[in-house]
Scaffold this active site. Structure first.
Site, PDB file in Angstrom:
ATOM      1  N   GLY A 109      67.288-143.764  76.100  1.00 49.83           N
ATOM      2  CA  GLY A 109      67.662-143.381  77.452  1.00 49.83           C
ATOM      3  C   GLY A 109      66.836-144.189  78.441  1.00 49.83           C
ATOM      4  O   GLY A 109      65.724-144.621  78.121  1.00 49.83           O
TER       5      GLY A 109
ATOM      6  N   CYS B 200      58.193-142.095  76.038  1.00 51.99           N
ATOM      7  CA  CYS B 200      58.882-142.662  77.191  1.00 51.99           C
ATOM      8  C   CYS B 200      58.564-144.148  77.280  1.00 51.99           C
ATOM      9  O   CYS B 200      57.416-144.549  77.116  1.00 51.99           O
ATOM     10  CB  CYS B 200      58.412-141.936  78.447  1.00 51.99           C
ATOM     11  SG  CYS B 200      59.169-142.558  79.947  1.00 51.99           S
ATOM     12  N   LEU B 201      59.576-144.950  77.563  1.00 50.56           N
ATOM     13  CA  LEU B 201      59.382-146.399  77.681  1.00 50.56           C
ATOM     14  C   LEU B 201      58.391-146.745  78.801  1.00 50.56           C
ATOM     15  O   LEU B 201      57.745-147.780  78.755  1.00 50.56           O
ATOM     16  CB  LEU B 201      60.719-147.100  77.962  1.00 50.56           C
ATOM     17  CG  LEU B 201      61.791-146.978  76.871  1.00 50.56           C
ATOM     18  CD1 LEU B 201      63.087-147.624  77.345  1.00 50.56           C
ATOM     19  CD2 LEU B 201      61.316-147.605  75.567  1.00 50.56           C
TER      20      LEU B 201
ATOM     21  N   HIS C 201      63.378-137.848  85.114  1.00 45.89           N
ATOM     22  CA  HIS C 201      63.045-139.141  85.733  1.00 45.89           C
ATOM     23  C   HIS C 201      63.682-139.238  87.120  1.00 45.89           C
ATOM     24  O   HIS C 201      63.071-139.763  88.054  1.00 45.89           O
ATOM     25  CB  HIS C 201      63.567-140.311  84.891  1.00 45.89           C
ATOM     26  CG  HIS C 201      62.619-140.789  83.827  1.00 45.89           C
ATOM     27  ND1 HIS C 201      61.350-141.235  84.111  1.00 45.89           N
ATOM     28  CD2 HIS C 201      62.762-140.913  82.481  1.00 45.89           C
ATOM     29  CE1 HIS C 201      60.756-141.613  82.973  1.00 45.89           C
ATOM     30  NE2 HIS C 201      61.588-141.424  81.972  1.00 45.89           N
TER      31      HIS C 201
ATOM     32  N   GLN D  78      62.888-146.290  86.239  1.00 52.90           N
ATOM     33  CA  GLN D  78      62.185-147.058  85.209  1.00 52.90           C
ATOM     34  C   GLN D  78      62.415-148.561  85.326  1.00 52.90           C
ATOM     35  O   GLN D  78      61.781-149.343  84.621  1.00 52.90           O
ATOM     36  CB  GLN D  78      62.601-146.583  83.812  1.00 52.90           C
ATOM     37  CG  GLN D  78      62.144-145.162  83.533  1.00 52.90           C
ATOM     38  CD  GLN D  78      62.473-144.766  82.121  1.00 52.90           C
ATOM     39  OE1 GLN D  78      63.584-144.330  81.852  1.00 52.90           O
ATOM     40  NE2 GLN D  78      61.527-144.931  81.211  1.00 52.90           N
TER      41      GLN D  78
ATOM     42  N   HIS E 245      64.956-135.136  79.689  1.00 55.70           N
ATOM     43  CA  HIS E 245      63.950-136.172  79.965  1.00 55.70           C
ATOM     44  C   HIS E 245      64.447-137.142  81.059  1.00 55.70           C
ATOM     45  O   HIS E 245      63.714-137.458  81.998  1.00 55.70           O
ATOM     46  CB  HIS E 245      63.658-136.918  78.652  1.00 55.70           C
ATOM     47  CG  HIS E 245      62.654-138.026  78.748  1.00 55.70           C
ATOM     48  ND1 HIS E 245      61.460-138.006  78.051  1.00 55.70           N
ATOM     49  CD2 HIS E 245      62.670-139.198  79.423  1.00 55.70           C
ATOM     50  CE1 HIS E 245      60.783-139.122  78.331  1.00 55.70           C
ATOM     51  NE2 HIS E 245      61.497-139.865  79.146  1.00 55.70           N
ATOM     52  N   GLU E 246      65.704-137.581  80.930  1.00 52.59           N
ATOM     53  CA  GLU E 246      66.229-138.563  81.892  1.00 52.59           C
ATOM     54  C   GLU E 246      66.517-137.926  83.252  1.00 52.59           C
ATOM     55  O   GLU E 246      66.308-138.563  84.291  1.00 52.59           O
ATOM     56  CB  GLU E 246      67.487-139.243  81.338  1.00 52.59           C
ATOM     57  CG  GLU E 246      67.294-139.990  80.015  1.00 52.59           C
ATOM     58  CD  GLU E 246      66.121-140.963  80.002  1.00 52.59           C
ATOM     59  OE1 GLU E 246      65.798-141.530  81.065  1.00 52.59           O
ATOM     60  OE2 GLU E 246      65.502-141.139  78.929  1.00 52.59           O
TER      61      GLU E 246
HETATM   62 NI    NI Z   1      61.249-141.728  79.971  1.00 55.31          NI
END
Ligand code: NI
Length: 163
Positions: A46, A88-89, A134, A51, A130-131
């Site tokens: 995701g 998380c990236l 964000h 991000q 999670h997304e």
């Molecule tokens: Ni994330």
């Protein structure tokens, strides 16, 4: 199509609630295509607009058989509880156990502006939550107790200096 640079903690854009998506045009479709490219390149499931440095309520995901674009997402129902590892990236994929609802129902718009609802359970429900977080300027580490959050940040910073 292009792979964009991923913003990392503690860049301020990650802590800001995104602006609503208003134009469902070709530039949005192109942006989503870049977001998928960036997500796959980073081997994520995701990716949300903050991000890649854009303060917008938009995410893409491809997780557990659910591939979608979500503009202006909202979680309209949750049920149960699950506790498993999440990363998380934007935090170097450093994992931590996060308690989340087991099931989640997402309401969002696709790239054409059409509203849809989608239910998921387990890993994919975790991705919805999670997304969407964000898009609200929230990271998964904000769900952790203070000491565990500090440990994740410390590990992330340490790994960054090694790169
Ligand atoms: Ni994330």
């Amino acid at each position: 199509m292009a792979v964009r640079k991923i913003t990392e903690y503690p860049e301020t854009v990650l802590g800001k609630a995104g602006k609503p998506v208003e134009n469902f045009d070709q530039s949005l479709a192109d942006l989503c295509s870049d977001m998928f490219d960036t997500m796959y390149d980073a081997e994520g499931v995701g990716l949300a607009a903050p991000q890649i440095g854009l303060s917008l309520r938009l995410f893409v995901m491809d997780c557990d058989g659910i591939k979608l674009i979500a503009a202006n997402p909202a979680i309209i129902h949750t049920e149960g509880e699950q506790s498993s590892q999440e990363g998380c990236l934007s935090v170097g994929k450093v994992p931590a156990v996060v308690v989340r609802p087991l099931k989640a129902k997402l309401r969002a718009q696709n790239e054409k502006g059409e509203w849809f609802e989608r239910e998921a359970e387990g890993y994919a429900a975790r991705a919805f939550l999670h997304e969407t977080d964000h898009c609200d300027g929230k990271l998964f580490i904000d769900h952790l107790p203070k000491l565990r959050r500090e440990m994740v940040i410390k590990k992330f910073k340490k790994e960054k200096t090694w790169k």
